[in-house]
Design a protein around this motif. Structure first.
Motif, PDB file in Angstrom:
ATOM      1  N   GLY A 157      31.205   3.859  48.158  1.00  0.00           N
ATOM      2  CA  GLY A 157      31.613   3.151  46.953  1.00  0.00           C
ATOM      3  C   GLY A 157      33.039   3.460  46.553  1.00  0.00           C
ATOM      4  O   GLY A 157      33.740   4.273  47.177  1.00  0.00           O
ATOM      5  N   GLU A 158      33.493   2.771  45.485  1.00  0.00           N
ATOM      6  CA  GLU A 158      34.850   2.911  44.974  1.00  0.00           C
ATOM      7  C   GLU A 158      34.827   3.172  43.470  1.00  0.00           C
ATOM      8  O   GLU A 158      33.857   2.840  42.782  1.00  0.00           O
ATOM      9  CB  GLU A 158      35.649   1.619  45.257  1.00  0.00           C
ATOM     10  N   GLY A 159      35.928   3.769  42.955  1.00  0.00           N
ATOM     11  CA  GLY A 159      36.075   3.962  41.516  1.00  0.00           C
ATOM     12  C   GLY A 159      34.941   4.779  40.935  1.00  0.00           C
ATOM     13  O   GLY A 159      34.497   5.772  41.515  1.00  0.00           O
ATOM     14  N   ASP A 160      34.468   4.309  39.766  1.00  0.00           N
ATOM     15  CA  ASP A 160      33.386   5.058  39.122  1.00  0.00           C
ATOM     16  C   ASP A 160      32.036   4.773  39.745  1.00  0.00           C
ATOM     17  O   ASP A 160      31.014   5.262  39.275  1.00  0.00           O
ATOM     18  CB  ASP A 160      33.354   4.770  37.618  1.00  0.00           C
ATOM     19  N   GLU A 161      32.020   3.973  40.829  1.00  0.00           N
ATOM     20  CA  GLU A 161      30.786   3.724  41.575  1.00  0.00           C
ATOM     21  C   GLU A 161      30.663   4.655  42.779  1.00  0.00           C
ATOM     22  O   GLU A 161      29.707   4.524  43.561  1.00  0.00           O
ATOM     23  CB  GLU A 161      30.742   2.264  42.042  1.00  0.00           C
ATOM     24  N   ARG A 162      31.621   5.542  42.928  1.00  0.00           N
ATOM     25  CA  ARG A 162      31.590   6.438  44.086  1.00  0.00           C
ATOM     26  C   ARG A 162      30.396   7.396  44.012  1.00  0.00           C
ATOM     27  O   ARG A 162      30.089   7.932  42.946  1.00  0.00           O
ATOM     28  CB  ARG A 162      32.879   7.255  44.163  1.00  0.00           C
ATOM     29  N   VAL A 163      29.785   7.602  45.165  1.00  0.00           N
ATOM     30  CA  VAL A 163      28.712   8.580  45.310  1.00  0.00           C
ATOM     31  C   VAL A 163      29.053   9.482  46.486  1.00  0.00           C
ATOM     32  O   VAL A 163      29.276   8.989  47.599  1.00  0.00           O
ATOM     33  CB  VAL A 163      27.339   7.919  45.524  1.00  0.00           C
ATOM     34  N   VAL A 164      29.100  10.778  46.235  1.00  0.00           N
ATOM     35  CA  VAL A 164      29.375  11.754  47.286  1.00  0.00           C
ATOM     36  C   VAL A 164      28.043  12.331  47.763  1.00  0.00           C
ATOM     37  O   VAL A 164      27.328  12.968  46.986  1.00  0.00           O
ATOM     38  CB  VAL A 164      30.296  12.879  46.787  1.00  0.00           C
ATOM     39  N   HIS A 165      27.733  12.083  49.026  1.00  0.00           N
ATOM     40  CA  HIS A 165      26.513  12.630  49.628  1.00  0.00           C
ATOM     41  C   HIS A 165      26.887  13.907  50.388  1.00  0.00           C
ATOM     42  O   HIS A 165      27.715  13.861  51.313  1.00  0.00           O
ATOM     43  CB  HIS A 165      25.880  11.627  50.585  1.00  0.00           C
ATOM     44  N   VAL A 166      26.323  15.027  49.975  1.00  0.00           N
ATOM     45  CA  VAL A 166      26.569  16.307  50.636  1.00  0.00           C
ATOM     46  C   VAL A 166      25.250  16.758  51.260  1.00  0.00           C
ATOM     47  O   VAL A 166      24.273  17.018  50.539  1.00  0.00           O
ATOM     48  CB  VAL A 166      27.077  17.371  49.646  1.00  0.00           C
ATOM     49  N   MET A 167      25.224  16.794  52.583  1.00  0.00           N
ATOM     50  CA  MET A 167      24.015  17.181  53.311  1.00  0.00           C
ATOM     51  C   MET A 167      24.239  18.553  53.935  1.00  0.00           C
ATOM     52  O   MET A 167      25.209  18.746  54.678  1.00  0.00           O
ATOM     53  CB  MET A 167      23.684  16.153  54.385  1.00  0.00           C
ATOM     54  N   VAL A 168      23.359  19.489  53.624  1.00  0.00           N
ATOM     55  CA  VAL A 168      23.516  20.872  54.072  1.00  0.00           C
ATOM     56  C   VAL A 168      22.314  21.278  54.903  1.00  0.00           C
ATOM     57  O   VAL A 168      21.171  21.226  54.426  1.00  0.00           O
ATOM     58  CB  VAL A 168      23.679  21.827  52.873  1.00  0.00           C
ATOM     59  N   ASP A 169      22.598  21.650  56.145  1.00  0.00           N
ATOM     60  CA  ASP A 169      21.584  22.284  56.989  1.00  0.00           C
ATOM     61  C   ASP A 169      21.929  23.770  57.037  1.00  0.00           C
ATOM     62  O   ASP A 169      22.894  24.170  57.698  1.00  0.00           O
ATOM     63  CB  ASP A 169      21.620  21.685  58.392  1.00  0.00           C
ATOM     64  N   PRO A 170      21.184  24.606  56.297  1.00  0.00           N
ATOM     65  CA  PRO A 170      21.583  26.019  56.186  1.00  0.00           C
ATOM     66  C   PRO A 170      21.412  26.809  57.473  1.00  0.00           C
ATOM     67  O   PRO A 170      21.956  27.907  57.607  1.00  0.00           O
ATOM     68  CB  PRO A 170      20.673  26.544  55.085  1.00  0.00           C
ATOM     69  N   GLY A 171      20.630  26.277  58.421  1.00  0.00           N
ATOM     70  CA  GLY A 171      20.359  27.044  59.620  1.00  0.00           C
ATOM     71  C   GLY A 171      19.325  28.130  59.369  1.00  0.00           C
ATOM     72  O   GLY A 171      18.660  28.166  58.336  1.00  0.00           O
ATOM     73  N   ALA A 172      19.218  29.046  60.315  1.00  0.00           N
ATOM     74  CA  ALA A 172      18.235  30.124  60.189  1.00  0.00           C
ATOM     75  C   ALA A 172      18.748  31.188  59.223  1.00  0.00           C
ATOM     76  O   ALA A 172      19.960  31.392  59.072  1.00  0.00           O
ATOM     77  CB  ALA A 172      17.956  30.739  61.555  1.00  0.00           C
ATOM     78  N   ARG A 173      17.803  31.857  58.596  1.00  0.00           N
ATOM     79  CA  ARG A 173      18.152  32.858  57.600  1.00  0.00           C
ATOM     80  C   ARG A 173      18.301  34.230  58.246  1.00  0.00           C
ATOM     81  O   ARG A 173      17.532  34.607  59.146  1.00  0.00           O
ATOM     82  CB  ARG A 173      17.069  32.920  56.530  1.00  0.00           C
ATOM     83  N   THR A 174      19.261  34.982  57.778  1.00  0.00           N
ATOM     84  CA  THR A 174      19.490  36.329  58.286  1.00  0.00           C
ATOM     85  C   THR A 174      18.484  37.300  57.676  1.00  0.00           C
ATOM     86  O   THR A 174      18.291  37.325  56.465  1.00  0.00           O
ATOM     87  CB  THR A 174      20.924  36.787  57.957  1.00  0.00           C
TER      88      THR A 174
END
Length: 591
Positions: free
Chosen positions: A95-112
């Motif tokens: 999207g543009e302007g105030d219609e913008r949507v930021v998709h942040v996808m996080v794959d954390p991986g294995a846990r220590t």
């Protein structure tokens, strides 16, 4: 690779870039959608700059693009505190302007996970207190096999230090710690080394802050012994003993290492004075409060105290309470605690109840008392004179008097005095009167009450109560003062029945009886830390004879609130024998 956060230099560079771009053309806000495991998603939603600035309308396009490009570095910073050191972050802007949507996808991986833990204590504790060192190691809060979390790591180090400092080793410190992370192996090796420092013994008291009231009051209630091993709980016991006295509004107790003491004395032991700082109450104090119970109705209360009578720290205490069905006046003059922590006092009271089960009672009481209040126990020796006038409806008045030497003992062993979840409170009373010695009858009075608290799970609570009372005598009960006899029913007795409605029937009235027995079981379910519901069963009786008693049962439900001013209780009880519902409400506010 250390478990540290994003390097400070990169953080400063990011903030500088934002400031430098601030004057560029601004755009409207945007939306952020984060796809990650729930625990991580909450952290990222609260701390990512993209989330924090999403409602800003003065961000330039370059500022926005910079936050999108560097979001992966911030994600790595925050998820590493939960033990994820190799996350994969994918960002997409739609999207543009105030219609913008930021998709942040996080794959954390294995846990220590924690692989090895090495906890050592150097100094005198290693040889003088091996059991305390073993306790530090046994109770270590982040053992092998557990996921690595920065918060847990910090807490485990602090808790171990507290275990050392709270007993014997006042000056213990964390000398060195390291969390070595192996990202390729998803393992963490933890090490912490503590320096116990010397063992501390308690020295003499140093008191400051007393002006109106003598310092000897503090020394008289001091439970500590010079030369005993330092324990933080013992200092807290002294603090509570002083706070229980009516003279001081604030008390601070601490150990004071002597100046110039060697860091490592030859014998590994230091004797340190105990410093007590107090702030005194003014000589005059006025309190008031309001409340309501279904037993005696609305109430208003006032209390005036003067703490320096005769300029000798004697306490004059007076109280007046007016309720819809009861009025009460009380006055007492008490001396400061002596060297055995006993307080001697002289007191008198007036109490009148009206229209309680078609009876009116007027009671005068005067007496001498010698009492001691300690950490868990109260002891009272008293000599009381009672003069009561009981007036049943449509019947002659019952006037009775008694001179009663008495003994009372109370034990409080609960985890919280206001909102207990574990432990018990026990109260016992014994008294005797002899006919002809300012008494109308010879009798032996016994009374006991216990309330047991049993925690269930993390929040719920089971409460059990037992109450027994008896006046052993061959005389008619009317010759015993009414306030020394017993009735049952009401909020803290048998719910589902009116206050003091269970006793000896006489015409249209219910008179107090020689014997009492009540019990109760209650289960409290707390769906929130301060809000709960309860189910209960109460039973008991009050009677003049034991061979023909009637047991009254009550069941019901209720609500519980741990309010800022104390517990609030609202119950609806059903009296099985009387086939009736009755509300029971108890609340009060002091100010």
């Amino acid at each position: 690779m250390p478990a540290a956060a994003l390097p400070a230099r990169l953080r400063r560079l990011f903030l500088f870039a934002l400031a430098a771009l601030w004057l560029l053309p601004a755009h409207a806000g945007y939306k952020v959608e984060i796809e990650a495991p729930k625990a991580l998603r909450e952290i990222l939603e609260n701390h990512l700059d993209l989330s924090r600035y999403k409602d800003r309308t003065d961000l330039s396009s370059d500022q926005f693009d910079y936050m999108v490009e560097t979001v992966g570095d911030q994600v790595r910073q925050f998820v590493s505190t939960e033990g994820y050191f190799d996350p994969v972050t994918t960002t997409r802007v739609v999207g543009e302007g105030d219609e913008r949507v930021v998709h942040v996808m996080v794959d954390p991986g294995a846990r220590t996970l924690i692989r090895n833990v090495d906890i050592k204590v150097d100094g005198p504790a290693a040889t003088r207190s091996p059991e305390q060192v073993a306790e530090v190691q046994k109770k270590w809060g982040l053992p092998a096999g557990e996921p690595f979390r920065q918060e847990d790591w910090d807490k485990a180090k602090e808790d171990a230090l507290v275990t050392l400092q709270s007993r014997n080793y006042y000056g213990a410190r964390l000398a060195q710690s390291q969390a070595r992370i192996e990202p390729d192996e998803l393992r963490a090796d933890l090490s912490a080394r503590y320096d116990s420092g010397p063992a501390y013994l308690l020295g003499p008291l140093r008191v400051s802050g007393t002006r109106r009231y003598p310092e000897q009051i503090i020394r008289n209630v001091n439970p500590l012994n010079e030369g005993e091993p330092y324990r933080v709980e013992r200092l807290l016991e002294l603090q509570r003993a002083i706070q229980n006295q009516p003279y001081f509004s604030n008390v601070q107790v601490d150990l004071v290492p002597p100046e110039g003491a060697p860091a490592n004395p030859p014998e590994g032991v230091i004797t340190a004075p105990v410093e007590v700082k107090v702030r005194e109450y003014p000589q005059h104090r006025l309190n008031s409060g309001v409340g309501f119970t279904t037993d005696t109705g609305a109430q208003v209360e006032g209390r005036y105290s003067y703490y320096n009578l005769f300029n000798r720290a004697w306490v004059f205490d007076s109280q007046a309470r007016l309720e819809q069905k009861r009025s009460y006046l009380f006055a007492e003059t008490a001396m400061p605690p002596d060297q055995r922590t006993f307080r001697n006092s002289l007191y008198g009271s007036y109490e009148r109840t009206i229209d309680l089960e078609n009876t009116d009672t007027t009671s005068w009481r005067a007496g001498l008392k010698r009492s001691r209040s300690r950490e868990k126990y109260d002891i009272t020796l008293s000599l009381d004179f009672y003069y009561d006038n009981l007036l049943p409806e449509g019947q002659p008045a019952q006037i009775s008097k008694a001179l009663v030497p008495a003994f009372a003992w109370t034990r409080r062993d609960v985890d919280n005095p206001v909102f207990p979840r574990r432990g018990n409170v026990i109260n016992t009373q014994l008294g005797v009167a002899a006919k002809g010695l300012l008494s109308d009858a010879t009798f032996f009075r016994m009374y006991g009450r216990i309330r047991q608290y049993v925690p269930v799970g993390n929040r719920d609570l089971f409460v059990a109560r037992l109450e027994l009372g008896a006046n052993i005598t061959t005389a008619d009960s009317s010759n015993i003062p009414a306030t020394l006899r017993f009735r049952a029913g009401g909020t803290d007795s048998i719910r589902g029945y009116s206050y003091q409605s269970i006793g000896t029937p006489s015409g249209s009235s219910v008179l107090p009886a020689k014997y009492l027995a009540t019990t109760g079981l209650e289960y409290q379910y707390w769906f929130k830390p301060d809000w709960g519901v309860a189910v209960f069963w109460d039973a008991g009786t009050a009677a003049d004879a034991l061979n023909d008693i009637k047991i009254y049962n009550g069941v019901g439900i209720g609500a519980r609130w741990r309010s800022p001013v104390g517990p609030v209780q609202l119950d609806v009880g059903y009296g099985i024998q009387e086939k009736q519902f009755r509300p029971h409400i108890s609340l009060g506010v002091a100010f």
